[in-house]
Design a protein around this motif. Sequence first.
Motif, mmCIF file in Angstrom:
data_model
loop_
_atom_site.group_PDB
_atom_site.id
_atom_site.type_symbol
_atom_site.label_atom_id
_atom_site.label_comp_id
_atom_site.label_asym_id
_atom_site.label_seq_id
_atom_site.Cartn_x
_atom_site.Cartn_y
_atom_site.Cartn_z
ATOM 1 N N TYR A 163 0.416 -1.204 0.447
ATOM 2 C CA TYR A 163 0.099 0.007 0.020
ATOM 3 C C TYR A 163 0.584 1.293 0.148
ATOM 4 C CZ TYR A 163 -3.555 3.582 1.390
ATOM 5 O OH TYR A 163 -4.053 4.591 0.760
ATOM 6 N N ILE A 164 0.544 2.029 -0.930
ATOM 7 C CA ILE A 164 1.821 3.008 -1.006
ATOM 8 C C ILE A 164 1.302 4.885 -0.319
ATOM 9 C CG2 ILE A 164 3.326 4.598 -2.884
ATOM 10 C CD1 ILE A 164 3.659 1.636 -3.218
ATOM 11 N N GLY A 165 -0.289 4.898 -0.595
ATOM 12 C CA GLY A 165 -0.550 6.111 0.097
ATOM 13 C C GLY A 165 -0.144 6.557 -0.650
ATOM 14 N N CYS A 166 -0.961 7.412 -0.329
ATOM 15 C CA CYS A 166 -1.122 9.483 -1.419
ATOM 16 C C CYS A 166 -0.107 10.055 -1.133
ATOM 17 C CB CYS A 166 -2.452 10.289 -0.791
ATOM 18 S SG CYS A 166 -3.898 9.931 -0.371
ATOM 19 N N THR A 167 0.395 10.329 -0.647
ATOM 20 C CA THR A 167 1.815 10.892 -0.539
ATOM 21 C C THR A 167 2.992 10.367 -0.697
ATOM 22 O OG1 THR A 167 1.289 12.152 1.754
ATOM 23 C CG2 THR A 167 3.395 12.302 0.857
ATOM 24 N N ALA A 168 3.438 9.341 -1.079
ATOM 25 C CA ALA A 168 4.374 8.613 -1.656
ATOM 26 C C ALA A 168 3.354 8.366 -2.903
ATOM 27 C CB ALA A 168 4.742 7.293 -1.171
ATOM 28 N N SER A 169 2.411 8.598 -3.733
ATOM 29 C CA SER A 169 2.219 8.210 -5.054
ATOM 30 C C SER A 169 2.034 9.776 -5.780
ATOM 31 C CB SER A 169 0.669 7.618 -5.338
ATOM 32 O OG SER A 169 0.845 6.772 -4.341
ATOM 33 N N TYR A 170 1.811 10.568 -5.206
ATOM 34 C CA TYR A 170 1.676 11.494 -6.028
ATOM 35 C C TYR A 170 2.924 12.620 -5.590
ATOM 36 C CZ TYR A 170 -3.288 10.643 -6.905
ATOM 37 O OH TYR A 170 -4.106 9.937 -7.548
ATOM 38 N N ASP A 171 3.722 12.376 -4.420
ATOM 39 C CA ASP A 171 4.936 13.939 -4.516
ATOM 40 C C ASP A 171 6.001 13.152 -4.950
ATOM 41 O OD1 ASP A 171 5.620 16.085 -1.851
ATOM 42 O OD2 ASP A 171 7.336 14.126 -1.955
ATOM 43 N N ARG A 172 6.457 14.074 -5.306
ATOM 44 C CA ARG A 172 7.567 13.422 -6.564
ATOM 45 C C ARG A 172 8.888 13.764 -5.788
ATOM 46 N NH1 ARG A 172 8.697 13.582 -12.228
ATOM 47 N NH2 ARG A 172 7.235 14.709 -13.166
ATOM 48 N N ARG A 173 8.938 13.707 -4.047
ATOM 49 C CA ARG A 173 9.922 13.026 -3.766
ATOM 50 C C ARG A 173 9.668 11.941 -2.709
ATOM 51 N NH1 ARG A 173 13.281 11.053 -1.566
ATOM 52 N NH2 ARG A 173 15.120 11.547 0.063
ATOM 53 N N ALA A 174 8.377 11.744 -2.181
ATOM 54 C CA ALA A 174 8.395 11.387 -1.323
ATOM 55 C C ALA A 174 7.421 9.370 -2.878
ATOM 56 C CB ALA A 174 7.044 10.646 -1.011
ATOM 57 N N GLN A 175 7.845 9.783 -3.750
ATOM 58 C CA GLN A 175 7.793 8.676 -4.878
ATOM 59 C C GLN A 175 9.365 7.964 -5.040
ATOM 60 O OE1 GLN A 175 7.118 10.875 -8.666
ATOM 61 N NE2 GLN A 175 4.756 10.521 -8.399
ATOM 62 N N LYS A 176 10.168 8.601 -4.916
ATOM 63 C CA LYS A 176 11.440 7.514 -4.819
ATOM 64 C C LYS A 176 11.340 6.889 -3.933
ATOM 65 C CE LYS A 176 13.587 12.094 -6.795
ATOM 66 N NZ LYS A 176 14.271 12.633 -6.905
ATOM 67 N N VAL A 177 11.113 7.101 -2.697
ATOM 68 C CA VAL A 177 10.547 6.281 -1.944
ATOM 69 C C VAL A 177 9.476 5.036 -1.870
ATOM 70 C CG1 VAL A 177 10.117 6.057 0.806
ATOM 71 C CG2 VAL A 177 10.748 8.395 0.244
ATOM 72 N N ALA A 178 9.201 5.260 -2.760
ATOM 73 C CA ALA A 178 8.259 4.173 -3.005
ATOM 74 C C ALA A 178 8.642 3.038 -3.820
ATOM 75 C CB ALA A 178 6.355 4.945 -3.498
ATOM 76 N N ARG A 179 9.554 3.955 -4.643
ATOM 77 C CA ARG A 179 10.335 2.633 -5.506
ATOM 78 C C ARG A 179 11.005 2.047 -4.607
ATOM 79 N NH1 ARG A 179 9.261 4.948 -11.053
ATOM 80 N NH2 ARG A 179 11.314 4.050 -11.810
ATOM 81 N N ALA A 180 11.697 3.007 -4.056
ATOM 82 C CA ALA A 180 13.118 2.219 -3.511
ATOM 83 C C ALA A 180 11.968 1.460 -2.312
ATOM 84 C CB ALA A 180 13.401 2.828 -2.135
ATOM 85 N N VAL A 181 11.608 1.176 -1.458
ATOM 86 C CA VAL A 181 10.321 0.532 -1.143
ATOM 87 C C VAL A 181 9.911 -1.196 -2.482
ATOM 88 C CG1 VAL A 181 8.407 -0.991 -0.066
ATOM 89 C CG2 VAL A 181 9.654 2.299 0.925
ATOM 90 N N VAL A 182 9.744 -0.469 -2.999
ATOM 91 C CA VAL A 182 10.010 -1.599 -3.969
ATOM 92 C C VAL A 182 10.738 -2.729 -4.373
ATOM 93 C CG1 VAL A 182 8.981 -2.371 -6.858
ATOM 94 C CG2 VAL A 182 7.602 -0.432 -5.333
ATOM 95 N N GLY A 183 11.896 -1.936 -4.497
ATOM 96 C CA GLY A 183 13.271 -2.556 -4.209
ATOM 97 C C GLY A 183 14.025 -3.244 -3.137
ATOM 98 N N LEU A 184 13.636 -2.194 -2.269
ATOM 99 C CA LEU A 184 13.703 -3.821 -0.896
ATOM 100 C C LEU A 184 12.972 -5.088 -0.919
ATOM 101 C CD1 LEU A 184 15.370 -2.824 1.946
ATOM 102 C CD2 LEU A 184 12.920 -2.276 2.133
ATOM 103 N N MET A 185 11.255 -4.668 -1.093
ATOM 104 C CA MET A 185 10.923 -5.850 -1.315
ATOM 105 C C MET A 185 11.129 -6.891 -1.930
ATOM 106 S SD MET A 185 6.553 -4.150 0.116
ATOM 107 C CE MET A 185 6.338 -5.973 -0.580
ATOM 108 N N ARG A 186 11.134 -6.203 -3.991
ATOM 109 C CA ARG A 186 12.045 -7.768 -4.315
ATOM 110 C C ARG A 186 13.320 -8.035 -4.032
ATOM 111 N NH1 ARG A 186 10.255 -4.569 -10.157
ATOM 112 N NH2 ARG A 186 8.011 -5.324 -9.810
ATOM 113 N N ALA A 187 14.525 -7.594 -3.942
ATOM 114 C CA ALA A 187 15.380 -8.221 -2.740
ATOM 115 C C ALA A 187 15.300 -9.735 -2.198
ATOM 116 C CB ALA A 187 16.338 -7.247 -2.297
ATOM 117 N N GLY A 188 13.896 -8.718 -0.862
ATOM 118 C CA GLY A 188 13.294 -9.610 0.134
ATOM 119 C C GLY A 188 12.985 -10.732 -0.703
ATOM 120 N N GLY A 189 13.019 -11.153 -1.372
ATOM 121 C CA GLY A 189 11.954 -12.010 -2.281
ATOM 122 C C GLY A 189 10.163 -11.970 -2.231
#
Lengths: 406, 277, 338
Positions: free
Chosen positions: A159-185
């Motif tokens: 669940y990304i949430g509104c701020t990480a979905s729309y805020d340009r800065r927080a979008q990078k956090v969302a992308r990093a969380v995706v990387g983290l979860m993929r790394a963890g399988g």
Amino acid sequence: MTALVDRPATAANVILLDDDRWDRVLAATHGEAAACYQCGTCTATCPWGLVAGPSIGVRSVIREAQLGIDGWAEAVWRCTTCGACEARCPHQVPIGEVMLGLRGLAWRERTAPGELSSVLWDMHWDGNPWGRPPSTRSAWAAGLDIPRFDPGIHTTLLYIGCTASYDRRAQKVARAVVGLMRAGGVPFGTLGDDEPCCGDPARSLGNDAYFERIAAANAAQFKVAGVTDIVTVSPHCYDTFSSHYGAAGDQFQVRHYSQLARDLIAEGKLTFSGLEATSATFHDPCYLARHHDETEAPRAMLAAIPGLELAEMERSRSETLCCGGGGGRMWMETPADERFATARAREAAATGAAYLVTTCPHCISCLEDGVSVAGARDLKVIDLAELAMLAGCVSAPTTSPEASHD
Amino acid sequence: MTGELHMLVCLKVVPKSEEVGVDRATNTLDRGNARSEINPPDMNALEAALALKDRYGGRVSLLSMGPPFVVPMLRVGLAMGADAAYLLSDRAFGGADTLATSLTLASAIRKIGDIDLVLCGEESSDGATAQVPPGIAAWLGIPQVTYAMDIELERGHILVTREIRGGEEVLDAPLPAVVSVKVSCNQPRFMDVEGMAGLDRDGTVTTWTAADLDVDVNHIGLAGSPTSVAGLREALQTVGRRREVVTGTPEQEAHILYERISEFVRSSSPRTQETST
Amino acid sequence: MIDPAYSPQAASGIWVFLEQDGNVLAPVSLELLGKARELSRQSGAELTGLLAGHNLDELAGRAASLDLDRVVYVSHPLLERFTAEAYAHATAEVILQQRPDIFLLGATPYGRDLAGRLAVMLRTGLTADCTDLALDPESGLLLGEVSGFGGGILATIKCEQHRPQMATVRPGVFAEVQSQRDTAAPVEKVEADVPASACPVAVVSRRQHAGVDVSRAERLVIAGAGVRGDMGTVEALARALDAEIGATRVAVDEGWAGREQQIGQTGVIARPKLAVVCGASGATQFTVGIEQAGLVIALNQDPEASIFEQADLCVVDDLFPVVRALVAEFESHNGGAK
């Protein structure tokens, strides 16, 4: 707009008690103020005392709530619900909830600040408090090829949430969380453009009636989608899903991504190649540290990064200093000299750390502003997930060089 | 004005601007999956009406024209504190320009009857003509005040502060009258806590078809519209800017800008005597 | 279809409403005259300026030296101040008598107010807030270009059977008429018949804002979302550049600037020589408002912001330190560009 509040006629040193209003205040605050014995620790603890401008007389507000009399006015709108006062309250008065209850009363009596209506309208028309088009909600994920959540394939809804979905800065956090979860399988999907707002802005602005509607609709949507396990980017969404969805919340388990990462590290599924010797200080988000007593998951992540030294600030863990962005304050203007984040940035700079790490989109936003106002140019504000990606826990997600910080 | 103040607010439901495009194959508007909202200035008109009701009492009716999916939008208006809602829904109303639209709305206002004050948003975000409110006033033969910022009521008259070119003026108009309201002149209140329960309730909106109105079907909808669309296209992005990127530290960037601005100012024509100081 | 007030065959000539206030013509009327002259050259139609008011003989005389073929001046004491009802009543009367083919007005508050009422009284079509006008080469019909959906969609509108073909035109889209006549055009003064009942609305008071018209500013500093309410920095730059301040819709919605400062499709079309755009993302609806600017400088932290596609000079950086340094530089050069 004129207030419909019947103000008690007051002469000098005389307060007239109005039984009817007392009942309404009591109902709005669920009588929670009653336990207060007016020691004043709350007022002394409140971070508004650290900045210019008027502080919140927390004790007085609670007294007024006990007596059902007016007086709190705009003070209740300044509360960031950071919970610092509650942590010290000898009688465990849920002060933040009393504040939100008084806000709720203001909505019922149409005395809530007019501009806050526009936040709720944005949620109503656009499904997010930022008034951004719902059709671009998943634009942050461009190129990441994230699948739509399917309970047959995925264990977990990210669940990304509104701020990480729309805020340009927080979008990078969302992308990093995706990387983290993929790394963890972790097998996960998202709800794409159909992801709803969790309702936190409505709740934290005190409109509990609207929040209840959102929560009911979301719980139904999650049920249909077959969601049983949710990982959030923001501690605010985490808090909302885990503590405020009532019985409907029992159908799913909720974790903040730092908690997921801690578990993955413990299970040996996530490791870091490390950073060239550097140092970080960690800013605990109120909605993890104080509202959920979660101070160790982020630190477990930091400790797992070779080459990273943690330099704690004096106010850390449950003593953390609020960034100023909670309690709906993200949607209210705070004058530059009244921002807690400026003081916080100075505290972080004093540790000599290279990174000011936190793990909440609101904290990132406030602290970056604070670092800029404080002139702490050498201090880099970074989300824990972004730091984890920098530390090479895995290769970065497919096409995004800027998923880590730039 | 007799008895209690009866206000009527015209609400238009519009697709959200950013979600509408042009279908290049058919050269028609592609409203595809566009979500709808109440036209933003109409929300300001409704807030103005509710604020007048708060101050002077009376009741507020809502009127809209559109397909049945408009009903939930009208319930939003009811949840904010309006007392009744009417929807004009009929294929015969479709394709109307401002002349036919204003006639249709005026006919419904006549049928509802005893309206003291008609409030509209200044213009719609889709058509942006701002001509419907004066049109309604002309059909009803009553005064109009457009671009209102503030409305006061005084002995059967309204005192309206309105925007004009480079300033504002206060107009005194007798009731009944039509007032169009500037966007953002107030903060539309959120739905009432009790009102929100009504969002799920059926039967709160009265729906009328063309047959319910006393109007010639040849004068409404596409058939009654003297104007027609000759062509449609999406707005083009401008081309031809230099798009030269300036880099460096903030001070270096500022210095380059300074040089370029100074150079540009020197090369462009000198300012006239009156305007230079 | 409602019957037209008069048929296309009975109609002739292009008319422009000469909006006046306090004995001064609105700039948009001069812009309209320039465009209308171009159309009249194409069609060979006579170009008439319609002036309404009271005690305007002197202004009518001045109007007669503009590039038009004649002036019709409708006069009545109740037209001294603009009210839609009285103006619509008086102009409808003269239009029904003289039957113009095309009637153009500025899309100003007064122009729109009058046009909307008048179109219903004349039972004709009205194309509102046009951003361009043309004549169809085959039919000779007036084609008005209008924008909708926040400026994302452009449509061309025509009115085939009803006359006059009415259009209001957005201020700032055409250049003002430059040429003057050597000899004054004829002025036809019409004493209108305006009963008091046609004038129910009274003007109680009026106030002009001290502010400047941004559509006419030579230099603009424009505040976007990225200024985050810090208008002090924007103002300092505007002072250094001797510029006016404009704003994007977001900045206006936030209350950082007034609605009259809004640049864009839904605001003002500006044609400054210099525009410094601070922290705007570059939404299309905004950038159309600066399409005609000379030099466009954009500052935005986000390298992907689409504003950079619309700028001559692009600064990808935190705008505040850059702007502060720029202000300091101008100050150190004793006012620099002034």
